[in-house]
Design a protein around this motif. Structure first.
Motif, PDB file in Angstrom:
ATOM      1  N   PRO A 166       0.819  -1.129  -0.334  1.00  0.00           N
ATOM      2  CA  PRO A 166       0.223   0.214  -0.410  1.00  0.00           C
ATOM      3  C   PRO A 166       0.511   1.319  -0.098  1.00  0.00           C
ATOM      4  CG  PRO A 166      -0.943  -1.301   1.691  1.00  0.00           C
ATOM      5  CD  PRO A 166       0.393  -2.213   1.379  1.00  0.00           C
ATOM      6  N   GLY A 167       0.432   2.580  -0.407  1.00  0.00           N
ATOM      7  CA  GLY A 167       1.808   3.619  -1.141  1.00  0.00           C
ATOM      8  C   GLY A 167       2.343   3.677  -1.998  1.00  0.00           C
ATOM      9  N   GLU A 168       3.108   2.482  -2.551  1.00  0.00           N
ATOM     10  CA  GLU A 168       3.860   2.180  -2.908  1.00  0.00           C
ATOM     11  C   GLU A 168       3.823   2.713  -4.897  1.00  0.00           C
ATOM     12  OE1 GLU A 168       7.172  -0.932  -2.479  1.00  0.00           O
ATOM     13  OE2 GLU A 168       5.221  -1.468  -3.059  1.00  0.00           O
ATOM     14  N   LYS A 169       4.174   3.996  -4.948  1.00  0.00           N
ATOM     15  CA  LYS A 169       4.324   4.054  -6.453  1.00  0.00           C
ATOM     16  C   LYS A 169       5.481   3.644  -7.604  1.00  0.00           C
ATOM     17  CE  LYS A 169       3.266   8.063  -4.081  1.00  0.00           C
ATOM     18  NZ  LYS A 169       2.116   7.218  -3.532  1.00  0.00           N
ATOM     19  N   ILE A 170       4.717   2.197  -7.774  1.00  0.00           N
ATOM     20  CA  ILE A 170       5.728   1.088  -8.725  1.00  0.00           C
ATOM     21  C   ILE A 170       5.657   2.032 -10.261  1.00  0.00           C
ATOM     22  CG2 ILE A 170       6.108  -1.043  -9.882  1.00  0.00           C
ATOM     23  CD1 ILE A 170       6.377  -0.823  -6.296  1.00  0.00           C
ATOM     24  N   MET A 219      -1.325  13.210 -12.111  1.00  0.00           N
ATOM     25  CA  MET A 219      -0.184  12.224 -10.683  1.00  0.00           C
ATOM     26  C   MET A 219       0.154  12.509 -10.461  1.00  0.00           C
ATOM     27  SD  MET A 219      -0.091  10.011 -14.952  1.00  0.00           S
ATOM     28  CE  MET A 219       0.576   8.563 -14.105  1.00  0.00           C
ATOM     29  N   LYS A 220       1.103  13.108  -9.740  1.00  0.00           N
ATOM     30  CA  LYS A 220       1.981  13.775  -9.332  1.00  0.00           C
ATOM     31  C   LYS A 220       1.018  14.149  -7.904  1.00  0.00           C
ATOM     32  CE  LYS A 220       6.016  15.172 -12.010  1.00  0.00           C
ATOM     33  NZ  LYS A 220       5.772  16.564 -12.631  1.00  0.00           N
ATOM     34  N   GLY A 221      -0.179  14.950  -8.258  1.00  0.00           N
ATOM     35  CA  GLY A 221      -0.630  15.584  -7.096  1.00  0.00           C
ATOM     36  C   GLY A 221      -0.927  14.009  -6.300  1.00  0.00           C
ATOM     37  N   LEU A 222      -2.151  12.913  -7.224  1.00  0.00           N
ATOM     38  CA  LEU A 222      -2.582  11.735  -6.945  1.00  0.00           C
ATOM     39  C   LEU A 222      -1.744  10.531  -5.775  1.00  0.00           C
ATOM     40  CD1 LEU A 222      -4.973  10.371  -7.356  1.00  0.00           C
ATOM     41  CD2 LEU A 222      -4.142   9.278  -9.083  1.00  0.00           C
ATOM     42  N   ALA A 223      -0.185  10.769  -6.655  1.00  0.00           N
ATOM     43  CA  ALA A 223       0.774  10.131  -5.773  1.00  0.00           C
ATOM     44  C   ALA A 223       0.846  10.725  -4.417  1.00  0.00           C
ATOM     45  CB  ALA A 223       1.760   9.667  -5.898  1.00  0.00           C
ATOM     46  N   GLU A 224       1.304  11.875  -4.058  1.00  0.00           N
ATOM     47  CA  GLU A 224       1.458  12.675  -3.208  1.00  0.00           C
ATOM     48  C   GLU A 224       0.178  12.719  -1.889  1.00  0.00           C
ATOM     49  OE1 GLU A 224       1.319  17.267  -4.001  1.00  0.00           O
ATOM     50  OE2 GLU A 224       3.429  16.500  -5.107  1.00  0.00           O
ATOM     51  N   GLU A 225      -1.131  12.375  -2.577  1.00  0.00           N
ATOM     52  CA  GLU A 225      -2.349  12.057  -1.444  1.00  0.00           C
ATOM     53  C   GLU A 225      -2.511  10.734  -0.969  1.00  0.00           C
ATOM     54  OE1 GLU A 225      -6.051  13.021  -3.464  1.00  0.00           O
ATOM     55  OE2 GLU A 225      -4.925  14.694  -4.085  1.00  0.00           O
ATOM     56  N   GLY A 226      -1.158   9.476  -2.158  1.00  0.00           N
ATOM     57  CA  GLY A 226      -0.931   8.282  -1.314  1.00  0.00           C
ATOM     58  C   GLY A 226      -1.390   7.725  -1.514  1.00  0.00           C
ATOM     59  N   THR A 281       5.646   3.634 -18.006  1.00  0.00           N
ATOM     60  CA  THR A 281       5.799   4.731 -18.736  1.00  0.00           C
ATOM     61  C   THR A 281       7.074   5.459 -19.600  1.00  0.00           C
ATOM     62  OG1 THR A 281       5.497   7.018 -18.376  1.00  0.00           O
ATOM     63  CG2 THR A 281       6.619   5.779 -16.641  1.00  0.00           C
ATOM     64  N   HIS A 282       7.066   5.814 -20.629  1.00  0.00           N
ATOM     65  CA  HIS A 282       8.509   6.140 -21.401  1.00  0.00           C
ATOM     66  C   HIS A 282       9.068   7.445 -20.048  1.00  0.00           C
ATOM     67  CE1 HIS A 282       8.553   2.749 -23.752  1.00  0.00           C
ATOM     68  NE2 HIS A 282       7.366   3.603 -23.983  1.00  0.00           N
ATOM     69  N   GLU A 283       8.176   8.262 -19.622  1.00  0.00           N
ATOM     70  CA  GLU A 283       8.485   9.499 -19.026  1.00  0.00           C
ATOM     71  C   GLU A 283       9.215   9.178 -17.646  1.00  0.00           C
ATOM     72  OE1 GLU A 283       7.980  12.109 -19.372  1.00  0.00           O
ATOM     73  OE2 GLU A 283       6.770  11.859 -21.064  1.00  0.00           O
ATOM     74  N   MET A 284      11.246   9.411 -18.217  1.00  0.00           N
ATOM     75  CA  MET A 284      12.136   9.254 -16.784  1.00  0.00           C
ATOM     76  C   MET A 284      11.822   9.860 -15.537  1.00  0.00           C
ATOM     77  SD  MET A 284      13.367   6.073 -17.439  1.00  0.00           S
ATOM     78  CE  MET A 284      12.206   5.770 -19.489  1.00  0.00           C
ATOM     79  N   GLY A 285      11.802  11.296 -15.633  1.00  0.00           N
ATOM     80  CA  GLY A 285      11.952  11.991 -15.035  1.00  0.00           C
ATOM     81  C   GLY A 285      11.054  12.069 -14.272  1.00  0.00           C
ATOM     82  N   PHE A 286       9.753  11.533 -14.545  1.00  0.00           N
ATOM     83  CA  PHE A 286       8.303  10.745 -13.621  1.00  0.00           C
ATOM     84  C   PHE A 286       8.710   9.590 -12.792  1.00  0.00           C
ATOM     85  CE2 PHE A 286       4.338   8.509 -12.343  1.00  0.00           C
ATOM     86  CZ  PHE A 286       3.970   9.633 -11.866  1.00  0.00           C
ATOM     87  N   ALA A 287       9.336   9.211 -13.489  1.00  0.00           N
ATOM     88  CA  ALA A 287       9.941   7.821 -12.932  1.00  0.00           C
ATOM     89  C   ALA A 287      10.842   8.041 -11.283  1.00  0.00           C
ATOM     90  CB  ALA A 287      10.743   6.370 -13.732  1.00  0.00           C
ATOM     91  N   ARG A 288      11.570   9.207 -11.677  1.00  0.00           N
ATOM     92  CA  ARG A 288      12.713   9.287 -10.879  1.00  0.00           C
ATOM     93  C   ARG A 288      12.341  10.396  -9.496  1.00  0.00           C
ATOM     94  NH1 ARG A 288      18.948  11.685 -12.303  1.00  0.00           N
ATOM     95  NH2 ARG A 288      17.894  10.559 -14.382  1.00  0.00           N
ATOM     96  N   GLU A 289      10.965  11.048  -9.826  1.00  0.00           N
ATOM     97  CA  GLU A 289      10.677  12.001  -9.592  1.00  0.00           C
ATOM     98  C   GLU A 289       9.658  11.435  -8.184  1.00  0.00           C
ATOM     99  OE1 GLU A 289       8.542  16.428  -9.125  1.00  0.00           O
ATOM    100  OE2 GLU A 289       9.414  16.004 -11.350  1.00  0.00           O
ATOM    101  N   VAL A 290       9.196  10.728  -8.665  1.00  0.00           N
ATOM    102  CA  VAL A 290       7.883  10.186  -7.763  1.00  0.00           C
ATOM    103  C   VAL A 290       7.598   8.417  -7.583  1.00  0.00           C
ATOM    104  CG1 VAL A 290       5.221  10.079  -8.174  1.00  0.00           C
ATOM    105  CG2 VAL A 290       6.254  11.524  -9.556  1.00  0.00           C
ATOM    106  N   GLY A 291       8.373   8.053  -8.207  1.00  0.00           N
ATOM    107  CA  GLY A 291       8.877   6.929  -8.209  1.00  0.00           C
ATOM    108  C   GLY A 291       9.375   6.361  -6.754  1.00  0.00           C
ATOM    109  N   THR A 292       8.461   5.198  -5.866  1.00  0.00           N
ATOM    110  CA  THR A 292       9.390   4.827  -5.025  1.00  0.00           C
ATOM    111  C   THR A 292      10.635   3.471  -5.111  1.00  0.00           C
ATOM    112  OG1 THR A 292       7.274   3.467  -3.806  1.00  0.00           O
ATOM    113  CG2 THR A 292       7.691   5.547  -3.200  1.00  0.00           C
TER     114      THR A 292
END
Lengths: 240, 245
Positions: free
Chosen positions: A26-30, A179-186, A193-204
């Motif tokens: 729970p709460g992970e962003k894979i 999606m970032k907003g959603l991640a912040e809410e837990g 995705t192919h968005e490496m920036g997103f992976a780096r910033e949001v992924g756990t």
């Protein structure tokens, strides 16, 4: 929350997934990355059984959902899914897109569902489009609607299948922001995705898949700064 | 209708008008024959409407039978039955089906109009089934996947998402099928029904003049069909208004 054991998937004679074991808490962003044809979308689509696994087991909330006796429809209510091509219902207004499932499944009254839908639309800045049809929206707007359509079901986990791949580059940001907003809410999220920036910033945790297997699995910092597998090094050298 | 080309132009034209007038009177006025044409049109329209409704109901049923699949993705026995039915109906002339039904299968039924309607309904059903099936299958798979991913059952996904879109897509083709059906009913005379076509040939046999009654028949078919296609075009435009894809 989701546990996968020995997952294999064949399309005819083509082996797309060759044995996946993984657990999502729970709460992970894979974030799942990898070249085209690596099986990452198939892996994601197996999680809510849009693809039926050829072999292996998947548990969701400790329920074995690959069991043939399980009714999958009630399970899917708790797993939101966002598609590459949005798949908004073309015959319905935006508001109806959001309220159809909660109302028809008798989870909410029509009024509750509409109030909830308007709150969600406001959140993504599209309340003024409530009575428009999907064909009248831009790709970025459609994808933001698709995200809140899933949220209207109050899911426990959200699955994203290349949500920005079909968008004009200019419109990618507005979808990633939601999606970032959603991640912040837990929210628990699995994102292909192919968005490496997103992976780096949001992924756990970031997974690298190739040829139907998970080759590497690390927290984003390590994943990008200290890749182990030679295939991943090659991949990163091309995409970064 | 033989023109006297050797005479002067004016005389020839006058003579032509005279012939047409006599023809017209003998075809439509004498013995109130226009009433017969009207009655014939009534028969044609009634058979067309009843068989269109039957065909639509049967076609929807057959379409769902044909696309039905078992959970392992194989075709069901319903799918096979529907497939064979559609194959047989499409592979034989409608007039043969009509005669088989009237003279053999339903020979004990006395109501010609009923048997005719059933025959054309059964025939049209096969075509409608294929139209509806292709309409359903033309809807992008993503629409169904989105519905299913929200927890809607396959039945509800069909009902609220796929069918409304498929219906809109196939409406022009269904309208066309209706028009084809109306024209095909012109073989109803084979089983002794006085439809519009049969009335036309009956009048030919009475007047010994073929041109006017047959042209009259053609004009009536054309006008009625034109009216239907205009109505259909209007319905289509209204449905298309709120979602252009």
């Amino acid at each position: 929350m989701i546990r996968v054991e020995g997952l294999k998937k064949n399309f005819g004679s083509l082996e797309v997934l060759k044995g996946i074991d993984y657990e999502i808490h729970p709460g992970e962003k894979i974030v799942v990355v990898g070249p085209s044809g690596s099986g990452k979308s198939t892996f994601l689509r197996c999680l809510n059984l849009l693809e039926t696994p050829t072999e292996g087991s998947i548990w969701f909330d400790n329920v074995l959902i690959t069991d043939k006796r399980i009714k999958i429809d009630p399970v899917r209510r708790h797993m939101g899914m966002v598609f590459q091509h949005f798949n908004l219902f073309n015959n319905l207004t935006i508001l109806k897109n959001l309220t159809l499932a909660p109302v028809k499944l008798k989870l909410q009254t029509k009024q509750e569902a509409e109030e909830n839908a308007m709150r969600l639309l406001e959140r993504v800045g599209l309340a003024d489009k409530a009575h428009a049809y999907p064909s009248q929206l831009s790709g970025g707007q459609k994808q933001r609607i698709a995200i809140v359509r899933s949220l209207a079901m109050n899911p426990k986990v959200m699955l994203f299948d290349e949500p920005t791949s079909a968008l004009d580059p200019e419109l990618v940001g507005e979808v990633l922001d939601v999606m970032k907003g959603l991640a912040e809410e837990g929210m628990t999220m699995v994102v292909v995705t192919h968005e490496m920036g997103f992976a780096r910033e949001v992924g756990t945790r970031v997974l690298f898949m190739d040829e139907g297997r998970i080759l590497e699995e690390k927290p984003p910092r390590e994943f990008f700064e200290n890749p182990g597998h030679p295939r991943l090094k090659e991949f990163l050298s091309k995409v970064l | 209708m033989i023109l006297d080309v050797s005479g002067n132009m004016e005389g020839a034209v006058m003579q032509w008008f005279d012939t047409v007038k006599t023809d017209f009177i003998s075809s439509f006025i004498t013995g109130d024959r226009w009433r017969m044409f009207l009655q014939g049109l009534g028969v044609t329209l009634r058979v067309t409407f009843i068989s269109a409704l039957l065909g639509l109901a049967l076609g929807i049923l057959l379409a769902f039978m044909k696309i039905s699949k078992k959970s392992n993705g194989k075709r069901t026995v319903f799918s096979f039955i529907a497939g064979i039915y559609i194959d047989v109906i499409r592979g034989t002339p409608v007039v043969v089906q009509l005669m088989i039904l009237y003279f053999a299968v339903l020979a004990s039924v006395n109501n010609k109009m009923l048997v005719g309607s059933i025959a054309f309904g059964m025939n049209s059903g096969a075509y409608v089934a294929e139209i509806i099936r292709s309409g359903i299958q033309s809807i992008d798979r993503g629409q169904a996947e989105a519905g299913r991913s929200l927890g809607l059952s396959s039945r509800r996904t069909m009902q609220y998402i796929i069918i409304p879109q498929a219906f809109k897509n196939v409406l022009p083709t269904l309208g066309n099928e209706f028009i084809v059906l109306m024209k095909e009913t012109a073989v109803l005379g084979y089983v002794g029904l006085m439809d519009l076509m049969k009335t036309g040939s009956y009048v030919v046999s009475k007047t010994y003049r073929a041109f006017m009654p047959l042209i009259g028949t053609a004009v009536i078919y054309f006008v009625v069909i034109k009216i239907f296609s205009l109505l259909l075009a209007r319905l289509e435009r209204r449905l298309q208004k709120n979602d252009s894809r």
